[in-house]
Motif scaffolding. Structure first.
Motif, short mmCIF file in Angstrom:
data_model
loop_
_atom_site.label_atom_id
_atom_site.label_comp_id
_atom_site.label_asym_id
_atom_site.label_seq_id
_atom_site.Cartn_x
_atom_site.Cartn_y
_atom_site.Cartn_z
N ALA A 290 0.81 -1.17 -0.18
CA ALA A 290 -0.26 0.39 -0.26
C ALA A 290 1.37 1.71 -0.23
O ALA A 290 0.78 2.29 -1.05
CB ALA A 290 -1.04 0.27 0.96
N MET A 291 1.79 1.75 0.80
CA MET A 291 2.85 2.14 0.85
C MET A 291 3.60 2.49 -0.86
O MET A 291 4.02 3.63 -1.43
CB MET A 291 4.12 1.97 2.19
CG MET A 291 3.39 2.48 3.16
SD MET A 291 3.09 4.28 2.86
CE MET A 291 5.14 4.33 2.90
N PHE A 292 4.24 1.37 -1.58
CA PHE A 292 4.91 1.34 -2.31
C PHE A 292 3.28 2.12 -3.55
O PHE A 292 3.84 2.97 -4.23
CB PHE A 292 5.30 -0.02 -2.93
CG PHE A 292 5.45 0.21 -4.15
CD1 PHE A 292 7.06 -0.07 -4.15
CD2 PHE A 292 5.31 0.45 -5.76
CE1 PHE A 292 7.71 -0.31 -5.34
CE2 PHE A 292 5.55 0.41 -6.59
CZ PHE A 292 6.59 -0.32 -7.38
N GLU A 293 2.38 1.47 -3.34
CA GLU A 293 1.32 2.05 -4.54
C GLU A 293 1.18 3.30 -3.75
O GLU A 293 0.92 4.93 -4.84
CB GLU A 293 -0.10 1.59 -4.48
CG GLU A 293 -1.14 1.52 -6.02
CD GLU A 293 -0.80 1.18 -6.70
OE1 GLU A 293 -0.80 1.22 -7.38
OE2 GLU A 293 0.60 -0.18 -6.32
N THR A 294 1.34 4.10 -3.12
CA THR A 294 0.57 5.28 -2.53
C THR A 294 2.53 6.02 -2.87
O THR A 294 1.75 7.78 -3.54
CB THR A 294 0.23 5.37 -1.14
OG1 THR A 294 -1.33 4.52 -0.71
CG2 THR A 294 -0.10 7.03 -0.72
N VAL A 295 3.27 6.23 -2.25
CA VAL A 295 4.09 6.89 -2.66
C VAL A 295 4.35 7.03 -4.91
O VAL A 295 4.73 7.79 -4.66
CB VAL A 295 5.67 5.90 -2.29
CG1 VAL A 295 6.85 7.10 -2.85
CG2 VAL A 295 5.51 6.58 -0.79
N SER A 296 4.20 6.11 -5.13
CA SER A 296 4.22 5.80 -6.62
C SER A 296 2.93 7.08 -6.81
O SER A 296 3.82 7.74 -7.83
CB SER A 296 4.25 4.61 -6.94
OG SER A 296 4.52 4.57 -8.51
N GLY A 297 2.05 7.31 -6.49
CA GLY A 297 0.79 7.82 -6.38
C GLY A 297 1.95 9.22 -5.83
O GLY A 297 1.76 9.84 -7.18
#
Length: 479
Positions: free
Chosen positions: A99-106
């Motif tokens: 979830a952190m990967f997806e959000t930081v990527s966003g």
């Protein structure tokens, strides 16, 4: 260290993020999706943490470069942690690392994803993923600059820490006015793209999400094929606006102020457009046999060149299957990136030009030892401070890139996958090659590699140094 001011600004980040989650909650309400409670819980937590911090008015509102870097880095980390909560609470992405990967990527407008099938996500989650691109494109703290009554050089220190490029200049005498102008231009360009996409019969929801991704030069799509399913008209509009958002916003300000001659004399923008034109023509030649006709080949070449150099990451075709030369050019464009002062990532065209001119000056001084030559860029002499910062940035960039590649290689994937995964995240691009190509995702990596790539995405978006400052002991001392 002015801790009270740092906590005060982070408190405002909590409150603004709570407000920014509200549109996604509204989408969930409109489509009667159960995930609305996940946004409600995340908004409540943001308010619970933010309100007490904001109510404590700091006595001293002045802070300097060190505090600026710490505030920006911590704000982005906090923003990403809170932004990941709706994914975790709803069970869409149960793993906190994922979830952190997806959000930081966003938020960093990278567009790299761990999701194998985005089309199964609730619409509110698709909206939030894309909206994080739009939020991160200009930066939350740039928005705060237009609101907070800071004093002294505090505004400039925040803007320098968050804005991409070797140097940051004020468009108008007051930094708060500069921040308002930047966001005004950002919103105006976004609305223009949205209108043109709607004219192409694109559904409103799709048009909004696509505009968010294009404006922030992010790349999260709401279709598994990214932009490939849409019409040639829509793809062309996205191509044009990806390139437009990769141009230094100073150019648009000059046009807004009716100074077209000064705007068209922007040297960095000239190099940027020239690189796009030459790369597109070369790639078109090499991929012409992969498409029905030359026009179609040019269309897809232009889209991918615009997507990669602006670090957007959208795709209309799987360039992982293209010949070696086009793929090599795209990898080089990953490193070059867009213009300074844009929403794009990468090293930046201005840095590349300055490094090239520094190299040629050194060679000329070997040939002519007594020659004295000052470097010029865009009609002005480049100061030693700017050159020093460019050189320091490149040293830090190379060291982080090398270290990250070594750590990611521990997963045992091929070198091209490991190398381009770091290139795609550190330059905030999204897709790489082989196992992380445009038709794949980053779910194959271990949690350790994902954490390394999360660090790379944040370092790339914040131009490395604001994030590195957190790891120095002297940063936290009170002098």
């Amino acid at each position: 260290m002015n801790y009270s001011m740092i906590f005060f600004i982070i408190g405002w980040v909590f409150l603004i993020e709570a407000a920014l989650m509200a549109p996604s909650a509204l989408v969930a309400l409109l489509y009667a999706e159960q995930s609305i409670w996940a946004f409600a819980a995340a908004i409540g937590l943001c308010l619970l943490l933010g309100v007490p911090l904001v109510r404590r008015q700091p006595a001293n509102k002045v802070f300097y470069a060190k505090e600026g870097c710490v505030t920006v880095a911590l704000s982005w980390i906090v923003m990403s942690l809170m932004g990941a909560l709706p994914f975790v609470f709803s069970g869409v992405i149960p793993s906190i690392v994922d979830a952190m990967f997806e959000t930081v990527s966003g938020f960093t407008t990278t567009g790299a994803s761990i999701l194998k099938d985005v089309e199964v996500l609730p619409r509110c989650m698709l909206f939030w993923r894309s909206f994080t691109h739009w939020i991160g494109g200009m930066g939350v703290l740039v928005f705060l600059l237009s609101l907070l009554p800071l004093t002294g050089g505090s505004h400039v220190n925040l803007m320098k820490a968050e804005s991409p490029g070797p140097s940051v200049s004020k468009l108008v005498p007051k930094v708060r006015s500069t921040a308002k102008l930047l966001y005004g231009l950002y919103v105006a360009l976004s609305l223009l793209e949205l209108a043109l996409l709607l004219l192409g019969s694109m559904p409103l929801f799709d048009a909004l999400c696509t505009t968010f991704g294009t404006a922030g030069t992010g790349g999260f799509g709401i279709k598994n094929s990214s932009i490939g399913e849409y019409s040639a008209y829509i793809q062309s509009i996205v191509t044009i606006f990806m390139i437009l958002f990769g141009i230094n916003f100073n150019v648009y300000f000059l046009l807004y102020m009716r100074k077209p001659k000064e705007a068209f004399r922007c040297e960095e923008a000239g190099w940027y457009l020239a690189i796009i034109a030459v790369s597109t023509l070369i790639i078109t030649v090499f991929i012409r046999n992969s498409f029905p006709d030359l026009v179609t080949a040019f269309h897809h070449a232009a889209f991918q060149v615009g997507s990669i150099i602006t670090t957007t990451g959208f795709s209309t075709a799987d360039f992982n299957v293209w010949p070696a030369v086009p793929k090599a050019i795209l990898v080089l464009l990953m490193f070059i990136g867009a213009c300074a002062g844009s929403t794009g990532g990468g090293i930046k065209v201005s840095r590349i030009v300055l490094l090239f001119r520094t190299m040629t000056r050194e060679i000329e001084q070997i040939i002519h030892p007594h020659m004295v030559k000052k470097l010029k860029f865009e009609g002005r002499v480049v100061g030693q401070e700017v050159l020093r910062s460019v050189n320091a940035f490149m040293v830090a960039y190379v060291l982080i890139f090398a270290g990250s590649t070594l750590l990611v290689c521990l997963d045992g994937f091929d070198l091209v996958t490991s190398f381009t995964s770091v290139a795609a995240t550190l330059n905030n691009i999204g897709p790489g090659l082989e196992l992380v190509g445009p038709a794949s995702n980053f779910s194959c990596f271990s949690d350790l590699s994902k954490i390394v790539l999360i660090f790379d995405m944040l370092a790339g978006r914040l131009e490395i140094f604001p994030l590195l400052v957190l790891f120095f002991r002297d940063t936290w001392k009170k002098f």
